[in-house]
Structures are given as C-alpha cells and as structure tokens.
Design a protein around this motif. Structure first.
Motif, PDB file in Angstrom:
ATOM      1  N   ARG A  55       0.830  -1.202   0.000  1.00 37.50           N
ATOM      2  CA  ARG A  55       0.000   0.000   0.000  1.00 37.50           C
ATOM      3  C   ARG A  55       0.869   1.259   0.000  1.00 37.50           C
ATOM      4  NH1 ARG A  55      -5.213   0.686   1.501  1.00 37.50           N
ATOM      5  NH2 ARG A  55      -5.319  -1.458   2.271  1.00 37.50           N
ATOM      6  N   LEU A  59      -0.764   3.377  -4.363  1.00 34.51           N
ATOM      7  CA  LEU A  59      -2.107   2.843  -4.124  1.00 34.51           C
ATOM      8  C   LEU A  59      -2.756   2.278  -5.378  1.00 34.51           C
ATOM      9  CD1 LEU A  59      -3.876   5.197  -1.540  1.00 34.51           C
ATOM     10  CD2 LEU A  59      -3.513   2.727  -1.371  1.00 34.51           C
ATOM     11  N   THR A  63      -3.928  -1.571  -5.274  1.00 36.00           N
ATOM     12  CA  THR A  63      -5.335  -1.982  -5.314  1.00 36.00           C
ATOM     13  C   THR A  63      -5.639  -2.826  -6.552  1.00 36.00           C
ATOM     14  OG1 THR A  63      -5.906   0.153  -6.334  1.00 36.00           O
ATOM     15  CG2 THR A  63      -6.154  -0.033  -3.940  1.00 36.00           C
ATOM     16  N   THR A  64      -5.027  -2.485  -7.692  1.00 34.67           N
ATOM     17  CA  THR A  64      -5.265  -3.285  -8.897  1.00 34.67           C
ATOM     18  C   THR A  64      -4.638  -4.670  -8.736  1.00 34.67           C
ATOM     19  OG1 THR A  64      -5.157  -1.239 -10.180  1.00 34.67           O
ATOM     20  CG2 THR A  64      -5.146  -3.285 -11.415  1.00 34.67           C
ATOM     21  N   GLN A  66      -4.314  -6.254  -5.908  1.00 38.64           N
ATOM     22  CA  GLN A  66      -5.203  -6.998  -5.006  1.00 38.64           C
ATOM     23  C   GLN A  66      -6.403  -7.558  -5.772  1.00 38.64           C
ATOM     24  OE1 GLN A  66      -4.737  -7.582  -1.465  1.00 38.64           O
ATOM     25  NE2 GLN A  66      -2.705  -7.005  -2.210  1.00 38.64           N
ATOM     26  N   ASN A  89      -9.210  -5.821   1.170  1.00 41.89           N
ATOM     27  CA  ASN A  89      -8.099  -4.910   1.422  1.00 41.89           C
ATOM     28  C   ASN A  89      -8.288  -3.543   0.774  1.00 41.89           C
ATOM     29  OD1 ASN A  89      -6.473  -6.467   3.053  1.00 41.89           O
ATOM     30  ND2 ASN A  89      -5.299  -7.350   1.359  1.00 41.89           N
ATOM     31  N   ILE A  90      -9.211  -3.455  -0.164  1.00 47.07           N
ATOM     32  CA  ILE A  90      -9.375  -2.228  -0.939  1.00 47.07           C
ATOM     33  C   ILE A  90     -10.515  -1.403  -0.364  1.00 47.07           C
ATOM     34  CG2 ILE A  90      -9.768  -1.273  -3.245  1.00 47.07           C
ATOM     35  CD1 ILE A  90      -8.869  -4.013  -4.359  1.00 47.07           C
ATOM     36  N   ASP A  94      -9.022   4.386  -0.835  1.00 47.74           N
ATOM     37  CA  ASP A  94      -7.838   4.000  -1.619  1.00 47.74           C
ATOM     38  C   ASP A  94      -8.017   4.364  -3.092  1.00 47.74           C
ATOM     39  OD1 ASP A  94      -6.610   2.872   0.598  1.00 47.74           O
ATOM     40  OD2 ASP A  94      -7.390   0.860   0.188  1.00 47.74           O
ATOM     41  N   HIS A  95      -9.150   3.930  -3.638  1.00 49.02           N
ATOM     42  CA  HIS A  95      -9.347   4.073  -5.087  1.00 49.02           C
ATOM     43  C   HIS A  95     -10.811   3.751  -5.373  1.00 49.02           C
ATOM     44  CE1 HIS A  95      -8.975   3.374  -9.388  1.00 49.02           C
ATOM     45  NE2 HIS A  95      -7.713   3.753  -9.364  1.00 49.02           N
ATOM     46  N   ASN A  98     -11.464   0.947  -8.168  1.00 47.48           N
ATOM     47  CA  ASN A  98     -11.020  -0.388  -7.756  1.00 47.48           C
ATOM     48  C   ASN A  98     -11.812  -0.896  -6.556  1.00 47.48           C
ATOM     49  OD1 ASN A  98      -9.176  -0.634  -9.787  1.00 47.48           O
ATOM     50  ND2 ASN A  98      -7.392  -0.086  -8.551  1.00 47.48           N
ATOM     51  N   TYR A  99     -12.249   0.027  -5.686  1.00 52.05           N
ATOM     52  CA  TYR A  99     -13.113  -0.390  -4.575  1.00 52.05           C
ATOM     53  C   TYR A  99     -14.426  -0.953  -5.104  1.00 52.05           C
ATOM     54  CZ  TYR A  99     -16.547   0.042  -0.808  1.00 52.05           C
ATOM     55  OH  TYR A  99     -17.549  -0.218   0.095  1.00 52.05           O
TER      56      TYR A  99
END
Length: 605
Positions: A55, A59, A63-64, A66, A89-90, A94-95, A98-99
């Motif tokens: 992380r 980020l 995140t991608t 993950q 984890n996202i 964070d994003h 991606n979230y």
C-alpha cells in the motif's frame, strides 16, 4: 508482441527496485505480474509479483494487484480465505473505481462460491454510481437477479433494475430493460409497460439474444393486442432457444478468433515464434497511396456487407438454416478481408488490379498489433470502455468471466481495436468444412526469405498444423452448427411464431456474428480472415457518402495504418512508378519504422 520482446521487457522490469522509486517499483511489479498472469500463465510468479506491491508503494498499483490476486485465489489457485482478504483490502478511500470492482467481485465470490446471497447483496449495495457507473450498473442488475430469482421479491427486483441508467453501462441497461419487460409481461400481465421496456432494448455485445427475443415478443403482441400473456411453453421456446443459439454462435466466433499465439513448439516453449504473426490485405496501389500519404492519410476502412461483389456474401449459413438474411434489417455488418498468404498469385490475379492489368496490385502485410483480442468488440456498444488495465467479473445468469480492458489505440481513432477471425469454409450440400490457414507454399516462401533451411521450415510447418488443431475445432463447430439448426427449426415450425411475418429476418440476427465468417468451400484457396463490426444503421461511426456516386459505399473508419505494416508485396505486374514512390516515402522516414518492400516473383502470364 514477439516472445523475444516479452522476455526483454521482463528483464528490464525485473531490474527496477524500490531504490528507483516506490511508484516506479510498484508499476514494474504489476507489469511483471500481468505478463506472467495473462501472457505466460505462470501463476506462481504472477502471485509473487502482485504480493510484492504494498500500500505504501503506490495505491493504484496496490489496489489493482489486489484485484488480480482476488481472482487468482478464486479461480486459478483456489484459496477462498485469501481471495476474500484481497478484495476486502481495498477501501473507497484508496481508489473509488477499484473499490467498486472489488466489492463487485467479492459479491460474486459470495454468490458463486459460498452461495451466501445475503453477503453478496451487502457487497453489491455498497457500490454507488459515483464509484464507478459501470460497476454500479452491473451490481444493480445482480441485485435485481437475486431479488427476482433467489428471494422472490419482484418489488425490489424492479427497483434495482430500474436504478440502471443507459449512461451507466449500455449492456447492463439493456439486460435490465429485458428483465423488467419480462416481469411486466409474463408476471404482471401489463403489456403496455412491457412494450415500453422491450422498445428500449438495443442490439449490443454478446447479449444480442435479448434484442431478438424482445422483437419477437413485440411482434406477437402486435398480432394479438388483446392477449396479455404468452403460453408458458412458447415463452420458454422463445427465450431458451434464442439464447442457446446466440451462445453457440458466440462460442463458434471465439473459436475462429485469430489469437496470433499459435506456438510453433509442441513442448510449450515460450520463446517460439508466432506463426500467424501477420496477415495480408490485397488492394490497389491508389488505396495504399491514400493510406500512406503525408498530409491527412486515410484511415483503414471496413465496408458494409450489403454492397460486396460476392452475391453469396453473408448467405451461405442462413441458406443452410433455411432462413432469409433480409437486407432490410437495421443491424448491419461491416468487414475488411485479409489473407494468411502474403504473396499469392491467385490473390494478385483477383484483387487490387489497376487499369485492368492482372497482378498490378499490392499486398499489405499487417502485424498482430493492428488487431484486438476482445471478441465482444465485434458488436458495437453505445459506450466504449476506455481506461487502464482493470479486472471486473461480469454476472450473467450465474456465469462468471474476467474482463480486462486495455486501451492501446490512438486517441484520435474512431473504433476500438477489433479482433480478426479466420473464415470457415463450408459446402452446404456435402457439409464439408475447413478452416482458413496459412498455405504451405506461401509459408515456405516467407520462411525462405528469413534464410531458414528447408528441413527447419518443414519442422515449423508441422508444428504449425499441430498447433492449429483444425480437425478437433471442426468437429466441435460441426456439432454446434447442427444444434443451432435444430433449435432454429423448432422456432420456425411453431405455429404461433409462424404468424410473425418477419420471423426469419429476426432469427437471422442470432447468427449474424458468424454469417460473414462462413464462406462457400469453393473459395477455400483464398485462406481468408476477416475483421467485422456489427452495428445499427444509425451508428454515428458510419461515414456518410459525400457525393451521389458514393451512395453505395457506406463504411466505418478504423485507424491509421503505417505503424502496423511489416511488409508490402508489390504484385508481379505492379508499375515501376508505384515502387519508386514507396521507396521514396520510406527512405525519407529513416528515423521511423522501416517497412520492407518485396517485389513478387510469381510467374504471371
């Protein structure tokens, strides 16, 4: 990209450490993970690379990565606890995008792997439109699906389907309109509301069956306006048969995809060359000039099928199925033709002749970067997705798939990268079939130009034929075509459906994605492959004629070509001035890509 180039890239990325900068290191590790994951399929190495990204590094890459790990642990190296942890984890902070994708994938994980519909519902509810309109639309469709089929709550199903806007994601919107129409027609007997929803459905992507079934049901409603329902067996016949036909059609289309990765090593040597690495387009020197001219060069075009020279174009399959492929359909096919044979006497005789001189044309050999690999792109979507590499699982009647969007075309291009398909040659009388492939003489000629020994060329030819696996592919396709014919006959023989005047025209849309790919066996020696684009006649990408004489030349523009050309073969009777201007054009571009000019020595009399 050639395997040697991939290996060089791996070496370069592997040398980047955190001392070069955390963000640069994270991007390099993600790039390595993607290569091992999507290209080399070495999932252990991919896992290591993705796990190396923290992380604190960067980020976006974290995140991608993950997301990619979540899918890896779900379907490739099953470890459900790890998959759940990666998606969790996202965070939204964070994003956002991606979230949303992580919550979507986590919801599908609970739905598909753990059959925990409550947890799946909770994940999909977490996604808001501001995170990602596409993920939100997909999630709302999935929620509607759960409420309709798992929780028997039509009120909440209708609410979820209705939440999806056309601007969110066209495919999910059309699917939602289809579900709403079916609920109001079959469950609530409200034909007026059903009609409104059916009329909003557009022909797009792999969900073409919903457009066809909507049109069929609308026709039945017009025939008998007083009836609020269709018999249950007829409903199943329309929905199930049409969907199964479209599913088989898409599977055949995928099998005909030219993936450019036919490995010439039987033991899976990743350093082996790609034996279908380029294909040729035969045309007139005047067309080539327009594609290469210095000021405002023309873009490569795909032409509408309706005005092709071959009268049997797009008819071989439909005639065999006993249906009419009516030119009045508003859904149109555009195509461009290529050949696996780059220096073919027969092709030079037939195509690209100027001033009625046989063999005066040119053969333009395009490399694999000219084409895409996403078969869904062959059918127009109202919204073309643009962005970086990002995984998202799509949900369609309990099926799952990982989609990876990677934009590689120039920003000023009209269309996204389109895939290339090999033609299937078919004799309707005998049902003989063969696949378009490289001609052995042409194969030898190209390898000889690369200074290979005869024995080595023969070995490579044998490996190519083995990798093509033509016999097995044809066996599968033959079985699928027969199943399509059986399902089509059941629809055509139903007495209620026979009342629909344009039934055959509507059903022809179900096989449209492969109609242009199935050619009569008489053309087998052309070894043709095709780029296709299917869309509505009102598509803004269709270029309107600029004068009356051009009224029969509708086309769509693809891209500028010079960066994708490897070789240009000059026909045996190509005029000297044409060779001179090509030499002049390329010699002035010493700093740019060098294109090889080859004068064909084919014995043309």
């Amino acid at each position: 990209m050639e395997n040697n180039d991939i290996d060089a890239l791996i070496e370069k990325l592997s040398q980047i450490t955190r001392n070069d900068g955390n963000e640069k290191y994270a991007d390099a590790q993600f790039g390595l993970g993607f290569i091992y994951d999507d290209i080399k399929h070495d999932y252990d190495k991919a896992e290591v690379c993705y796990l190396n990204i923290t992380r604190e590094d960067y980020l976006d890459s974290f995140t991608t990565a993950q997301l990619k790990l979540g899918f890896l642990y779900t379907d490739i190296k099953p470890d459900y606890a790890k998959a759940e942890a990666c998606y969790s984890n996202i965070t939204r902070e964070d994003h956002h995008d991606n979230y949303a994708n992580a919550q979507f994938n986590l919801g599908f994980f609970y739905y598909n792997k753990k059959h925990d519909y409550d947890k799946a519902e909770a994940c999909w509810i977490n996604i808001i439109r501001e995170d990602s309109p596409e993920a939100y639309a997909r999630a709302q469709f999935n929620l509607g699906f759960i409420y309709e089929y798992k929780k028997n709550n039509l009120v909440k199903a209708i609410e979820s389907y209705s939440n999806i806007l056309e601007s969110d994601y066209q495919e999910a919107y059309s699917k939602a309109q289809h579900q709403l129409a079916n609920i109001y027609f079959f469950d609530k007997n409200d034909s007026n509301k059903a009609r409104d929803y059916y009329n909003k459905i557009k022909y797009c992507s792999s969900q073409s069956y919903i457009y066809i079934t909507a049109k069929v049901i609308l026709e039945l409603m017009d025939i008998n306006p007083s009836s609020n329902s269709i018999k249950e067996n007829l409903k199943d016949l329309i929905l199930v048969n049409t969907k199964n036909i479209c599913t088989s059609v898409n599977d055949i289309k995928d099998r005909l995809l030219v993936s450019f990765n036919l490995n010439n090593s039987s033991n899976g040597d990743t350093k082996a060359k790609e034996l279908e690495r380029r294909v040729a387009h035969y045309t007139k020197p005047a067309v080539l000039f327009n594609l290469l001219k210095g000021v405002n060069p023309s873009k490569f075009r795909l032409n509408i099928v309706d005005f092709m020279n071959d009268p049997s174009e797009n008819q071989v399959l439909t005639n065999w199925l006993n249906i009419t492929n009516n030119s009045d359909n508003e859904i149109k096919s555009f195509l461009a033709s290529f050949s696996f044979n780059h220096n073919s006497l027969n092709q030079f005789r037939l195509y690209g002749n100027e001033d009625n001189i046989l063999g005066s044309g040119v053969s333009i050999a395009y490399n694999q970067n000219f084409f895409g690999l996403d078969t869904e792109r062959s059918i127009s979507n109202e919204i073309a997705l643009v962005g970086s590499i990002r995984p998202i699982m799509s949900f369609d009647n309990e099926q799952i798939k990982l989609e990876t969007e990677q934009t590689e075309i120039e920003s000023n291009d009209t269309l996204h990268p389109l895939p290339l398909y090999r033609c299937l040659y078919f004799d309707p009388k005998t049902e003989y079939m063969s696949l378009a492939k490289r001609n052995k003489q042409s194969f030898y000629l190209e390898m000889c130009d690369e200074k290979k020994e005869t024995a080595a060329i023969e070995d490579e030819w044998e490996r190519y034929i083995d990798a093509l696996n033509e016999e097995e592919k044809i066996q599968i396709i033959r079985k699928q075509l027969k199943e399509i014919k059986k399902l089509m006959e059941e629809l055509l023989e139903d007495k209620e459906l026979q009342k629909i005047p344009n039934l055959e025209q509507l059903l022809s849309l179900a096989v449209l994605p492969i109609s242009c790919l199935i050619k009569h066996a008489a053309f087998e020696d052309e070894d043709e492959c095709r780029m296709i684009y299917i869309t509505h006649i009102g598509d803004e990408n269709i270029v309107e004629p600029q004068d009356y004489q051009s009224a029969n030349s509708l086309y769509v523009e693809y891209t500028n070509v010079e960066n994708y050309i490897d070789n240009i073969y000059l026909g045996p009777q190509c005029k000297l001035p044409h060779k001179l201007w090509l030499q002049n054009h390329f010699k002035k571009k010493l700093q740019g890509k060098q294109i090889k000019l080859i004068k064909s020595e084919m014995p043309l009399r």
